[in-house]
Design an enzyme around this catalytic site. Structure first.
Site, PDB file in Angstrom:
ATOM      1  N   ASP A   7      14.701  32.895   5.161  1.00 55.17           N
ATOM      2  CA  ASP A   7      13.779  33.361   4.133  1.00 55.17           C
ATOM      3  C   ASP A   7      13.202  32.101   3.485  1.00 55.17           C
ATOM      4  O   ASP A   7      13.768  31.017   3.617  1.00 55.17           O
ATOM      5  CB  ASP A   7      14.531  34.223   3.118  1.00 55.17           C
ATOM      6  CG  ASP A   7      13.648  34.757   2.006  1.00 55.17           C
ATOM      7  OD1 ASP A   7      12.504  35.156   2.288  1.00 55.17           O
ATOM      8  OD2 ASP A   7      14.107  34.769   0.846  1.00 55.17           O
ATOM      9  N   ASP A   9      11.359  31.703  -0.131  1.00 57.46           N
ATOM     10  CA  ASP A   9      11.582  31.556  -1.570  1.00 57.46           C
ATOM     11  C   ASP A   9      13.053  31.828  -1.910  1.00 57.46           C
ATOM     12  O   ASP A   9      13.603  32.862  -1.570  1.00 57.46           O
ATOM     13  CB  ASP A   9      10.681  32.514  -2.358  1.00 57.46           C
ATOM     14  CG  ASP A   9       9.208  32.260  -2.096  1.00 57.46           C
ATOM     15  OD1 ASP A   9       8.845  31.127  -1.731  1.00 57.46           O
ATOM     16  OD2 ASP A   9       8.409  33.209  -2.235  1.00 57.46           O
TER      17      ASP A   9
END
Length: 186
Positions: A7, A9
């Site tokens: 991922d 952020d």
């Protein structure tokens, strides 16, 4: 070919409840870029899978998102590495798309692009939706504490490895790989 999915952020860069809306707001978490370098040096293909609902919300446009990703790729290049792909969902939570995590569209696209099933592929995220998407796609969820606060006692996290940040998670995965290689060879 070893593959790992990250991922963005809260895993690679600082997260914000107000969204990352410009290259200036994109700041790597301590050790995250170096962790990507270590993963690459250990033979992983590193791919990013990220919900980017700020696009649907009108908080930034595609040019800005690409400029943010350009900043990330330039910073990685500065230390001698890169990611092998960046996949993102531009939709909002109510758009009903298949690519928004916890649905598996992004991960399905990655599997198709790299020509492999995701069984055993680590997916490192910072949220419950990352864990849910990984499990639904057959990948192995890994959670880091460097992003969103997640109740680590939640039943859905049973059996999920949890680390402080990407650097710690990457170090553990690389050490595990070396241990397996040593056992096979020795």
């Amino acid at each position: 070919m070893k593959l790992i999915i990250l991922d963005r952020d809260g895993v690679i860069n600082e997260d914000s409840d107000d969204y990352i809306k410009s290259p200036a707001e994109w700041r790597p978490l301590p050790g995250s870029l170096e962790a990507i370098l270590k993963l690459k040096n250990a033979g992983y293909r590193v791919v990013v899978a990220s919900n980017q609902s700020g696009l649907a919300r009108g908080l930034f446009d595609y040019d800005t998102l690409f400029a943010i990703h350009d900043k990330m790729t330039r910073m990685l290049a500065d230390i001698g590495t890169h990611v092998d792909g960046i996949f993102f969902c531009p939709h909002g939570p109510d758009d009903g798309c298949r690519c928004r995590k916890p649905d598996t569209g992004l991960l399905d696209d990655i599997a198709k692009r790299f020509g492999r099933a995701l069984a055993g592929t680590p997916f490192i995220g910072d949220s419950l939706s990352d864990v849910q998407a990984a499990r639904a796609a057959g990948a192995t969820p890994v959670l880091v504490r460097s992003g969103k606060a997640v109740d680590e006692d939640a039943a859905e996290l049973a059996g999920v490895d949890v680390y402080d940040d990407l650097a710690e998670a990457a170090g553990s995965l690389i050490a595990r790989d070396k241990s397996r290689t040593h056992k096979k060879g020795g």
